[in-house]
Design a protein around this motif. Structure first.
Motif, PDB file in Angstrom:
ATOM      1  N   THR A 113      -2.699   9.732  -4.380  1.00 19.13           N
ATOM      2  CA  THR A 113      -2.059   9.730  -3.201  1.00 19.13           C
ATOM      3  C   THR A 113      -1.129  11.118  -3.024  1.00 19.13           C
ATOM      4  O   THR A 113      -0.837  11.559  -3.897  1.00 19.13           O
ATOM      5  CB  THR A 113      -1.476   8.535  -2.803  1.00 19.13           C
ATOM      6  OG1 THR A 113      -0.717   8.530  -1.806  1.00 19.13           O
ATOM      7  CG2 THR A 113      -0.253   8.438  -4.030  1.00 19.13           C
ATOM      8  N   ASP A 114      -1.163  11.370  -1.879  1.00 17.38           N
ATOM      9  CA  ASP A 114      -0.129  12.376  -1.307  1.00 17.38           C
ATOM     10  C   ASP A 114       1.281  12.071  -1.146  1.00 17.38           C
ATOM     11  O   ASP A 114       2.169  12.777  -1.173  1.00 17.38           O
ATOM     12  CB  ASP A 114      -0.562  13.348  -0.001  1.00 17.38           C
ATOM     13  CG  ASP A 114      -2.261  14.024  -0.421  1.00 17.38           C
ATOM     14  OD1 ASP A 114      -2.395  14.526  -1.482  1.00 17.38           O
ATOM     15  OD2 ASP A 114      -2.885  14.117   0.393  1.00 17.38           O
ATOM     16  N   GLN A 115       1.683  10.641  -1.083  1.00 20.44           N
ATOM     17  CA  GLN A 115       2.823  10.288  -0.483  1.00 20.44           C
ATOM     18  C   GLN A 115       3.439  10.026  -1.874  1.00 20.44           C
ATOM     19  O   GLN A 115       3.268   9.211  -2.680  1.00 20.44           O
ATOM     20  CB  GLN A 115       2.582   8.672  -0.007  1.00 20.44           C
ATOM     21  CG  GLN A 115       1.840   8.736   1.190  1.00 20.44           C
ATOM     22  CD  GLN A 115       1.622   7.526   1.947  1.00 20.44           C
ATOM     23  OE1 GLN A 115       2.493   6.642   1.895  1.00 20.44           O
ATOM     24  NE2 GLN A 115       0.475   7.028   2.426  1.00 20.44           N
ATOM     25  N   ARG A 116       4.757  10.629  -1.962  1.00 20.68           N
ATOM     26  CA  ARG A 116       5.682  10.840  -3.087  1.00 20.68           C
ATOM     27  C   ARG A 116       6.038   9.499  -3.649  1.00 20.68           C
ATOM     28  O   ARG A 116       6.313   8.922  -4.593  1.00 20.68           O
ATOM     29  CB  ARG A 116       6.951  11.593  -2.896  1.00 20.68           C
ATOM     30  CG  ARG A 116       7.621  11.956  -3.939  1.00 20.68           C
ATOM     31  CD  ARG A 116       8.918  12.739  -3.762  1.00 20.68           C
ATOM     32  NE  ARG A 116       8.214  14.277  -3.234  1.00 20.68           N
ATOM     33  CZ  ARG A 116       8.918  15.340  -3.155  1.00 20.68           C
ATOM     34  NH1 ARG A 116      10.131  15.127  -2.952  1.00 20.68           N
ATOM     35  NH2 ARG A 116       8.418  16.216  -2.973  1.00 20.68           N
ATOM     36  N   ARG A 118       4.679   6.480  -2.986  1.00 18.56           N
ATOM     37  CA  ARG A 118       3.644   5.746  -3.735  1.00 18.56           C
ATOM     38  C   ARG A 118       3.385   6.181  -4.897  1.00 18.56           C
ATOM     39  O   ARG A 118       3.222   5.179  -6.062  1.00 18.56           O
ATOM     40  CB  ARG A 118       2.393   5.690  -2.930  1.00 18.56           C
ATOM     41  CG  ARG A 118       2.278   4.646  -1.604  1.00 18.56           C
ATOM     42  CD  ARG A 118       1.041   4.583  -0.880  1.00 18.56           C
ATOM     43  NE  ARG A 118      -0.170   4.633  -1.675  1.00 18.56           N
ATOM     44  CZ  ARG A 118      -1.440   4.672  -1.308  1.00 18.56           C
ATOM     45  NH1 ARG A 118      -1.827   4.922   0.071  1.00 18.56           N
ATOM     46  NH2 ARG A 118      -2.457   4.802  -2.065  1.00 18.56           N
ATOM     47  N   ARG A 119       3.385   7.425  -5.146  1.00 19.47           N
ATOM     48  CA  ARG A 119       3.307   7.854  -6.653  1.00 19.47           C
ATOM     49  C   ARG A 119       4.294   7.438  -7.525  1.00 19.47           C
ATOM     50  O   ARG A 119       4.273   6.711  -8.704  1.00 19.47           O
ATOM     51  CB  ARG A 119       3.304   9.299  -6.591  1.00 19.47           C
ATOM     52  CG  ARG A 119       1.934   9.978  -5.734  1.00 19.47           C
ATOM     53  CD  ARG A 119       2.201  11.698  -5.683  1.00 19.47           C
ATOM     54  NE  ARG A 119       2.168  12.224  -6.656  1.00 19.47           N
ATOM     55  CZ  ARG A 119       1.089  12.887  -7.177  1.00 19.47           C
ATOM     56  NH1 ARG A 119       0.101  12.942  -6.527  1.00 19.47           N
ATOM     57  NH2 ARG A 119       1.171  13.599  -8.369  1.00 19.47           N
ATOM     58  N   GLN A 169      -6.036   6.853  -4.195  1.00 20.59           N
ATOM     59  CA  GLN A 169      -6.741   6.850  -2.695  1.00 20.59           C
ATOM     60  C   GLN A 169      -7.820   7.204  -2.685  1.00 20.59           C
ATOM     61  O   GLN A 169      -8.333   8.213  -3.592  1.00 20.59           O
ATOM     62  CB  GLN A 169      -5.610   7.202  -1.629  1.00 20.59           C
ATOM     63  CG  GLN A 169      -5.590   8.969  -1.702  1.00 20.59           C
ATOM     64  CD  GLN A 169      -4.962   9.543  -0.656  1.00 20.59           C
ATOM     65  OE1 GLN A 169      -4.118   8.852  -0.121  1.00 20.59           O
ATOM     66  NE2 GLN A 169      -4.782  10.824  -0.410  1.00 20.59           N
ATOM     67  N   ARG A 221       3.916   1.479   3.540  1.00 20.07           N
ATOM     68  CA  ARG A 221       4.849   2.580   4.024  1.00 20.07           C
ATOM     69  C   ARG A 221       3.835   3.544   4.737  1.00 20.07           C
ATOM     70  O   ARG A 221       3.208   4.216   4.073  1.00 20.07           O
ATOM     71  CB  ARG A 221       5.418   2.810   2.837  1.00 20.07           C
ATOM     72  CG  ARG A 221       6.584   4.239   3.099  1.00 20.07           C
ATOM     73  CD  ARG A 221       7.086   4.489   1.698  1.00 20.07           C
ATOM     74  NE  ARG A 221       7.909   5.826   2.085  1.00 20.07           N
ATOM     75  CZ  ARG A 221       9.364   5.704   2.296  1.00 20.07           C
ATOM     76  NH1 ARG A 221       9.849   4.448   2.462  1.00 20.07           N
ATOM     77  NH2 ARG A 221      10.001   6.801   2.514  1.00 20.07           N
ATOM     78  N   ARG A 222       4.299   3.968   5.758  1.00 21.03           N
ATOM     79  CA  ARG A 222       3.532   5.074   6.523  1.00 21.03           C
ATOM     80  C   ARG A 222       4.122   6.334   6.239  1.00 21.03           C
ATOM     81  O   ARG A 222       5.316   6.528   5.889  1.00 21.03           O
ATOM     82  CB  ARG A 222       3.833   4.867   8.126  1.00 21.03           C
ATOM     83  CG  ARG A 222       3.298   3.504   8.554  1.00 21.03           C
ATOM     84  CD  ARG A 222       2.109   3.955   9.382  1.00 21.03           C
ATOM     85  NE  ARG A 222       1.873   2.402  10.097  1.00 21.03           N
ATOM     86  CZ  ARG A 222       0.206   2.125  10.097  1.00 21.03           C
ATOM     87  NH1 ARG A 222      -0.629   3.167   9.776  1.00 21.03           N
ATOM     88  NH2 ARG A 222      -0.050   1.218  10.598  1.00 21.03           N
ATOM     89  N   PRO A 223       3.297   7.354   5.964  1.00 14.87           N
ATOM     90  CA  PRO A 223       3.897   8.696   5.644  1.00 14.87           C
ATOM     91  C   PRO A 223       4.497   9.307   6.843  1.00 14.87           C
ATOM     92  O   PRO A 223       4.308   9.076   7.881  1.00 14.87           O
ATOM     93  CB  PRO A 223       2.359   9.461   5.222  1.00 14.87           C
ATOM     94  CG  PRO A 223       1.518   8.598   5.976  1.00 14.87           C
ATOM     95  CD  PRO A 223       1.817   7.442   6.111  1.00 14.87           C
ATOM     96  N   LYS A 226       4.947  15.200   9.522  1.00 20.34           N
ATOM     97  CA  LYS A 226       5.528  16.493   9.577  1.00 20.34           C
ATOM     98  C   LYS A 226       5.609  17.048  10.876  1.00 20.34           C
ATOM     99  O   LYS A 226       4.750  17.057  11.649  1.00 20.34           O
ATOM    100  CB  LYS A 226       4.692  17.608   8.920  1.00 20.34           C
ATOM    101  CG  LYS A 226       4.402  17.087   7.293  1.00 20.34           C
ATOM    102  CD  LYS A 226       3.875  18.154   6.565  1.00 20.34           C
ATOM    103  CE  LYS A 226       3.747  17.695   4.909  1.00 20.34           C
ATOM    104  NZ  LYS A 226       2.715  18.614   4.280  1.00 20.34           N
TER     105      LYS A 226
END
Length: 230
Positions: A113-116, A118-119, A169, A221-223, A226
């Motif tokens: 995943t790109d979400q910090r 979640r990681r 993901q 949790r929604r990203p 930007k």
């Protein structure tokens, strides 16, 4: 005869808590030194995920598949079934999860995943399962020989899997459905385990429930969007 409404959940328990914890002692002793190998493999997985390696994610899914299969056969089927009549159904569910994890590791669209957040949560769950969960035995006044170990016992194996499945993901529809199915089965076990532990009067029941709550919070949790340039 007492009326049915006078019974507590603990009155319906078919085994004593000391019998339950003794299963882990026998299980650990029979499979030693395998716990050393599973723990080292788990640490290697965590280090690989920290570096963002997709290969580590695939290898982790394959390794966890082996762990779920081992727990299904060696613990649920051969040991837990001797005191819990429905343990055979649990073993089948764990075996299906193992097959699903094998399918996941072969998915071409699988990535981290790109979400910090979640990681981070996924890695924290993995670290708990590997290093902290076994120490709950000492915290509860039980010998370390009765510890629940990653790769051998259901709860730490499930919690570690939730960490990896939260970290993962995929973009493909079929693989996304598989990923959610794997998460759902792991979350369902957390509820089963929490209910069992609470029925035995063990406060440790909060642990799988907390792992499930952290996983769901991470998934919902929604990203953060930007801002558009300019």
């Amino acid at each position: 005869m007492s009326e049915w409404w006078t019974y507590r959940p603990a009155d319906l328990l078919m085994f004593a808590p000391r019998t339950y914890w003794r299963l882990f002692e026998l299980h650990n002793d029979a499979l030693w030194p395998l716990p050393v190998a599973t723990t080292l493999a788990g640490i290697a997985l965590a280090l690989g995920l920290m570096r963002g390696h997709t290969l580590a994610l695939r290898a982790g899914a394959a390794g966890l598949a082996l762990c779920w299969a081992l727990v299904a056969w060696a613990f649920l089927w051969r040991r837990y079934a001797s005191i819990q009549p429905v343990a055979g159904a649990f073993a089948i569910a764990f075996a299906l999860q193992a097959l699903g994890l094998l399918a996941l590791c072969a998915a071409r669209s699988l990535r981290g995943t790109d979400q910090r957040a979640r990681r981070g949560t996924g890695l924290a769950l993995l670290a708990w399962a590997l290093l902290a969960h076994p120490l709950l035995a000492l915290a509860a006044g039980r010998p370390l020989a009765q510890a629940e170990l990653f790769g051998l016992a259901p709860d730490p194996t499930v919690i570690a899997s939730l960490g990896l499945l939260l970290y993962a993901q995929t973009g493909a529809g079929a693989t996304r459905a598989l990923l959610w199915a794997l998460r759902s089965l792991a979350l369902a076990w957390c509820l089963v385990s929490a209910a069992t532990l609470w029925t035995m009067g063990s406060p440790q029941g909060w642990v799988p429930l907390a792992a499930a709550a952290l996983t769901l919070a991470g998934l919902w949790r929604r990203p953060i969007a930007k801002p558009a340039p300019g």
